[in-house]
Design a protein around this motif. Structure first.
Motif, mmCIF file in Angstrom:
data_model
loop_
_atom_site.group_PDB
_atom_site.id
_atom_site.type_symbol
_atom_site.label_atom_id
_atom_site.label_comp_id
_atom_site.label_asym_id
_atom_site.label_seq_id
_atom_site.Cartn_x
_atom_site.Cartn_y
_atom_site.Cartn_z
ATOM 1 N N CYS A 33 0.811 -1.228 0.000
ATOM 2 C CA CYS A 33 0.000 0.000 0.000
ATOM 3 C C CYS A 33 0.839 1.271 0.000
ATOM 4 O O CYS A 33 0.898 1.978 -0.996
ATOM 5 N N ASP A 34 1.506 1.576 1.128
ATOM 6 C CA ASP A 34 2.303 2.800 1.205
ATOM 7 C C ASP A 34 3.399 2.802 0.147
ATOM 8 O O ASP A 34 4.228 1.892 0.089
ATOM 9 N N TRP A 38 -0.389 4.485 -3.044
ATOM 10 C CA TRP A 38 -0.421 5.927 -2.799
ATOM 11 C C TRP A 38 0.945 6.394 -2.324
ATOM 12 O O TRP A 38 1.777 5.611 -1.872
ATOM 13 N N ASN A 39 1.163 7.694 -2.437
ATOM 14 C CA ASN A 39 2.438 8.296 -2.073
ATOM 15 C C ASN A 39 2.520 8.519 -0.564
ATOM 16 O O ASN A 39 1.545 8.927 0.059
ATOM 17 N N SER A 42 1.505 6.121 5.191
ATOM 18 C CA SER A 42 0.264 6.375 5.927
ATOM 19 C C SER A 42 0.316 5.798 7.338
ATOM 20 O O SER A 42 -0.383 6.282 8.231
ATOM 21 N N VAL A 109 -4.429 11.157 2.823
ATOM 22 C CA VAL A 109 -3.855 10.141 1.934
ATOM 23 C C VAL A 109 -4.589 10.054 0.604
ATOM 24 O O VAL A 109 -3.968 9.935 -0.453
ATOM 25 N N GLN A 110 -5.901 10.131 0.650
ATOM 26 C CA GLN A 110 -6.704 10.023 -0.571
ATOM 27 C C GLN A 110 -6.195 10.906 -1.711
ATOM 28 O O GLN A 110 -6.108 10.459 -2.861
ATOM 29 N N HIS A 112 -3.326 11.593 -2.509
ATOM 30 C CA HIS A 112 -2.023 11.148 -2.995
ATOM 31 C C HIS A 112 -2.037 9.736 -3.583
ATOM 32 O O HIS A 112 -0.992 9.122 -3.752
ATOM 33 N N ILE A 113 -3.234 9.235 -3.885
ATOM 34 C CA ILE A 113 -3.342 7.946 -4.566
ATOM 35 C C ILE A 113 -2.744 8.079 -5.963
ATOM 36 O O ILE A 113 -2.961 9.079 -6.652
ATOM 37 N N PHE A 114 -1.973 7.089 -6.382
ATOM 38 C CA PHE A 114 -1.379 7.110 -7.719
ATOM 39 C C PHE A 114 -2.474 6.808 -8.740
ATOM 40 O O PHE A 114 -2.986 5.683 -8.798
ATOM 41 N N GLY A 145 -8.296 2.595 3.297
ATOM 42 C CA GLY A 145 -7.664 3.065 2.074
ATOM 43 C C GLY A 145 -7.952 2.233 0.845
ATOM 44 O O GLY A 145 -8.111 2.771 -0.252
ATOM 45 N N GLU A 238 2.913 10.920 -10.251
ATOM 46 C CA GLU A 238 2.849 11.684 -9.015
ATOM 47 C C GLU A 238 4.099 11.495 -8.157
ATOM 48 O O GLU A 238 4.555 12.416 -7.488
#
Length: 249
Positions: A33-34, A38-39, A42, A109-110, A112-114, A145, A238
């Motif tokens: 995940c992290d 997403w970037n 989290s 976090v949302q 920064h989702i790829f 997430g 991103e």
């Protein structure tokens, strides 16, 4: 070629990654995940945010700060710190943590989702691929997430403690990081997943057991391993614009 020359891995475009993944026709796909979906980190982010929100006592906050500094200094292992980052919520009601995790993820976090990875996951979901998430971040944040990716909580393997009568305990259930990620997959009957996506050395063990390894946004250490193994990799747009801040390699 000289033995001192570094072999470079192939960097895939989003189109090339999608083509390679779909050609592999996976039945089961596993995602870290992290840094992969997403970037950013989290797990660490939620811990800091929750301490600032006063979800735990001041003494626990001070203790966790000391422990995390020791982790950064290499005196506490990744396995230990990831477990302790879940255990600090012992005594709280799980519903409170779920609500907090939702607030944190949606706000921090949302955004920064790829997008390119999310689009690929959507195509896999539409192709009826069984999707799993494996992360050393706490299960409350991860479950929140990955919901938008179509990954149900029962297919989330993450840092987790037992919950009794709605109350969080300090008894660890699992902390999937490093080799423990591959172990967690074997435990649920997935000894050789069709496709695995990960970004750091903590994902290497599960990338190695995959029929098809797809490094995404690899850390410098994982990039070195990619070159050794002849793996290509994908760098989301991103991530290229804003390099992720991930604790450790």
């Amino acid at each position: 070629m000289s033995s001192t020359q570094q072999v470079e891995s192939t960097r895939w475009t989003a189109e090339q990654l999608e083509k390679l993944v779909l050609q592999a026709e996976p039945k089961i796909a596993i995602f870290d995940c992290d840094g992969t979906l997403w970037n950013g980190d989290s797990g660490y982010g939620f811990m800091v945010w929750s301490l600032e929100q006063g979800l735990v006592s001041r003494s626990t906050t001070d203790w966790m700060d000391t422990r995390y500094r020791a982790y950064v200094a290499g005196k506490v292992s990744e396995l230990q710190i990831c477990g302790e980052m879940v255990q600090i919520y012992s005594g709280l009601r799980e519903q409170e943590l779920r609500k907090a995790a939702a607030s944190y993820f949606n706000e921090h976090v949302q955004p920064h989702i790829f997008a390119e990875v999310a689009a690929l996951v959507a195509k896999l979901r539409n192709a009826n691929v069984e999707l799993w998430a494996v992360s050393s971040t706490n299960k409350w944040v991860v479950s929140e997430g990955v919901r938008s990716f179509g990954i149900p909580e029962e297919r989330v393997l993450a840092a987790e403690v037992k919950v009794l009568d709605g109350l969080i305990t300090a008894e660890l259930v699992d902390v999937p990081t490093g080799p423990a990620k591959a172990t967690a997959l074997r435990r649920v009957g997935i000894p050789r997943p069709d496709a695995v996506f990960g970004n750091s050395l903590h994902d290497l063990a599960m990338l190695e057991i995959a029929a098809n390894a797809f490094p995404v946004n690899p850390s410098s250490a994982l990039l070195t391993e990619c070159a050794k193994r002849g793996w290509g990799y994908f760098r989301p747009r991103e991530a290229a614009e804003a390099p992720p801040v991930i604790a450790g390699e």
